[in-house]
Design an enzyme around this catalytic site. Structure first.
Site, mmCIF file in Angstrom:
data_model
loop_
_atom_site.group_PDB
_atom_site.id
_atom_site.type_symbol
_atom_site.label_atom_id
_atom_site.label_comp_id
_atom_site.label_asym_id
_atom_site.label_seq_id
_atom_site.Cartn_x
_atom_site.Cartn_y
_atom_site.Cartn_z
ATOM 1 N N ASN A 71 0.802 -1.221 0.000
ATOM 2 C CA ASN A 71 0.000 0.000 0.000
ATOM 3 C C ASN A 71 0.837 1.275 0.000
ATOM 4 O OD1 ASN A 71 -2.383 -1.469 0.005
ATOM 5 N ND2 ASN A 71 -2.471 -1.548 2.237
ATOM 6 N N LYS A 121 3.771 4.161 -1.095
ATOM 7 C CA LYS A 121 4.147 4.889 -2.310
ATOM 8 C C LYS A 121 5.522 4.430 -2.796
ATOM 9 C CE LYS A 121 5.211 9.679 -3.535
ATOM 10 N NZ LYS A 121 5.147 9.339 -4.945
ATOM 11 N N LYS A 152 6.180 2.250 -5.776
ATOM 12 C CA LYS A 152 6.293 1.020 -6.579
ATOM 13 C C LYS A 152 6.660 1.338 -8.027
ATOM 14 C CE LYS A 152 2.105 -0.043 -5.176
ATOM 15 N NZ LYS A 152 1.920 0.917 -4.063
ATOM 16 N N THR A 153 5.905 2.237 -8.632
ATOM 17 C CA THR A 153 6.188 2.611 -10.021
ATOM 18 C C THR A 153 7.517 3.355 -10.120
ATOM 19 O OG1 THR A 153 3.839 2.671 -10.603
ATOM 20 C CG2 THR A 153 5.339 3.949 -11.993
ATOM 21 N N THR A 154 7.792 4.207 -9.148
ATOM 22 C CA THR A 154 9.056 4.948 -9.137
ATOM 23 C C THR A 154 10.241 3.992 -9.073
ATOM 24 O OG1 THR A 154 7.965 6.812 -8.057
ATOM 25 C CG2 THR A 154 10.363 6.722 -7.929
ATOM 26 N N ARG A 206 18.349 2.248 -15.028
ATOM 27 C CA ARG A 206 19.583 1.467 -14.881
ATOM 28 C C ARG A 206 19.831 0.607 -16.122
ATOM 29 N NH1 ARG A 206 19.635 -1.665 -9.518
ATOM 30 N NH2 ARG A 206 20.425 0.328 -8.779
ATOM 31 N N PHE A 264 -7.430 6.207 -15.098
ATOM 32 C CA PHE A 264 -7.769 5.472 -13.885
ATOM 33 C C PHE A 264 -9.116 4.777 -14.041
ATOM 34 C CE2 PHE A 264 -4.935 8.821 -12.219
ATOM 35 C CZ PHE A 264 -3.983 8.013 -11.624
ATOM 36 N N TRP A 268 -11.221 3.954 -11.819
ATOM 37 C CA TRP A 268 -12.291 4.526 -11.008
ATOM 38 C C TRP A 268 -12.857 5.795 -11.629
ATOM 39 C CZ3 TRP A 268 -7.310 3.731 -9.286
ATOM 40 C CH2 TRP A 268 -6.491 4.863 -9.198
#
Length: 199
Positions: free
Chosen positions: A39, A41, A43-45, A53, A94, A96
């Protein structure tokens, strides 16, 4: 050398021996399945960091964004001119926001074709399936379809999957699982997402 320095030296020698043993025992060479879930912040970063890399070494990389594709993305904007990077975006934004299962399913299936092609291409060193966990959760993509593509991908290809609530079988398949844990998030305190920091 005083007692504290001697204790530190012995501790570091023990640590070095442990690390050296692990390095010596790591003999297998192959692509990996990495999952960034949880949950929190980042993950995508984290996935974009790995993309940077790989591109830095001149490898070919494919990124498929299943949810955030229409949102501003500083990493994508900075890297998309690299000839070794291919980005494919699910064009509905998104889920939603759309609130339309049929449209979202069709959009997912369309962008999945790009993902499936990348996963079958041995010249693509790294494939990122960003936020694909939601596609499985909402039933837009069948888990077995993803599983087969992952199992049959080229041996040297690494795949990163991001998103909350990663499927249990995906977690079992993965070589490395990182769970981002939220301790505090500025957005929950009414602070807007910040350009160049959050996106």
């Amino acid at each position: 050398m005083n007692d504290r320095s001697q204790r530190h030296k012995r501790s570091m020698e023990k640590l070095k021996a442990h690390v050296d043993e692990k390095v010596a025992n790591a003999q297998e060479q192959r692509g990996l399945l990495l999952i960034f879930t949880g949950n929190g912040k980042g993950k995508t970063t984290a996935a974009w960091g790995t993309v940077t890399r790989a591109l830095g070494y001149g490898y070919r990389v494919g990124v498929v964004q299943f949810i955030k594709g229409l949102w501003d993305c500083g990493e994508r904007d900075r890297l998309e001119s690299d000839p070794n990077l291919e980005v494919s975006i699910m064009a509905t934004g998104f889920t939603w926001e759309t609130q339309n299962r049929e449209t979202d399913t069709a959009a997912c299936q369309a962008v999945w074709q790009d993902a499936a092609r990348m996963l079958a291409d041995e010249s693509v060193y790294l494939v990122v399936l960003d936020e694909i966990t939601y596609m499985l959760k909402f039933g837009y993509l069948d888990f077995e379809t993803l599983r087969q593509a992952l199992v049959n991908r080229p041996k040297e290809q690494t795949v990163i999957i991001t998103g909350r609530n990663a499927h249990r079988e995906l977690l079992e398949m993965a070589d490395t699982v990182t769970e981002m844990q939220e301790v505090r998030h500025a957005f929950n305190a009414g602070i807007q997402a910040r350009r160049g920091i959050d996106y």
